[in-house]
Design an enzyme around this catalytic site. Structure first.
Site, short mmCIF file in Angstrom:
data_model
loop_
_atom_site.label_atom_id
_atom_site.label_comp_id
_atom_site.label_asym_id
_atom_site.label_seq_id
_atom_site.Cartn_x
_atom_site.Cartn_y
_atom_site.Cartn_z
CB SER A 45 -0.96 -0.05 1.19
OG SER A 45 -2.02 0.85 1.03
CG ASP A 83 -5.71 -3.54 -3.97
OD1 ASP A 83 -6.25 -2.52 -3.50
OD2 ASP A 83 -4.58 -3.93 -3.65
#
Length: 164
Positions: free
Chosen positions: A42, A99
């Site tokens: 991330s 995602d």
């Protein structure tokens, strides 16, 4: 070449920058040019991408690899192009299902992914991309990328650590 200001400031204004820089300098001083593996998920993936480029340029490392999981786009097209020339064949940018994080910041704003995408579908099937950052067969082929859950699980494991 330009990188996202928020990612840049997250690194330059953190204690982590000083700690990582000192650790790398110590290892290189003690052992010379050793293999370096940079990993992040991330925001950590975005920071790891920028640091991999910085480490290669600053220390002229010959054996550096980068693995990111659910990383957002870090820089503009020029950054992605220069990165691809130097580190594209040593970078594995894992994306999973739908995602949402790898879809930001948007390409309409000029941002581009660095190569090479390794796409994991929701069934766990892995496909290695074509070596471009914006490979149409991977995460970018998913019309609607909205899953936070897909961001938390990679390679069948809960990777976030947010609730542990």
């Amino acid at each position: 070449a330009k990188v996202h200001d928020g990612f840049y400031r997250s690194w330059t204004r953190s204690l982590l920058q000083k700690q990582v820089t000192e650790a790398v300098q110590d290892v290189l001083k003690e052992r010379g040019d050793v293999p370096v593996l940079v990993v992040g998920h991330s925001l950590g993936g975005a920071l790891a991408t920028g640091r991999a480029a910085e480490l290669m340029y600053t220390y002229n490392l010959t054996d550096l690899q980068l693995y990111t999981f659910g990383s957002p786009r870090v820089g503009d097209g020029v950054f992605a192009e220069i990165y691809a020339e130097r580190l594209g064949f040593k970078t594995y940018r894992l994306t999973h299902g739908r995602d949402v994080v790898p879809s930001v910041p948007n390409t309409l704003l000029g941002f581009r992914h660095v190569p090479t995408e390794v796409y994991e579908d929701r069934n766990g099937n892995i496909t290695i991309g074509d070596g471009s950052g914006e490979w149409k067969g991977g995460e970018d082929h998913v019309w609607r990328r909205y899953s936070v859950s897909d961001h938390l699980y990679y390679l069948g494991e809960y990777i976030c650590g947010c609730n542990s």
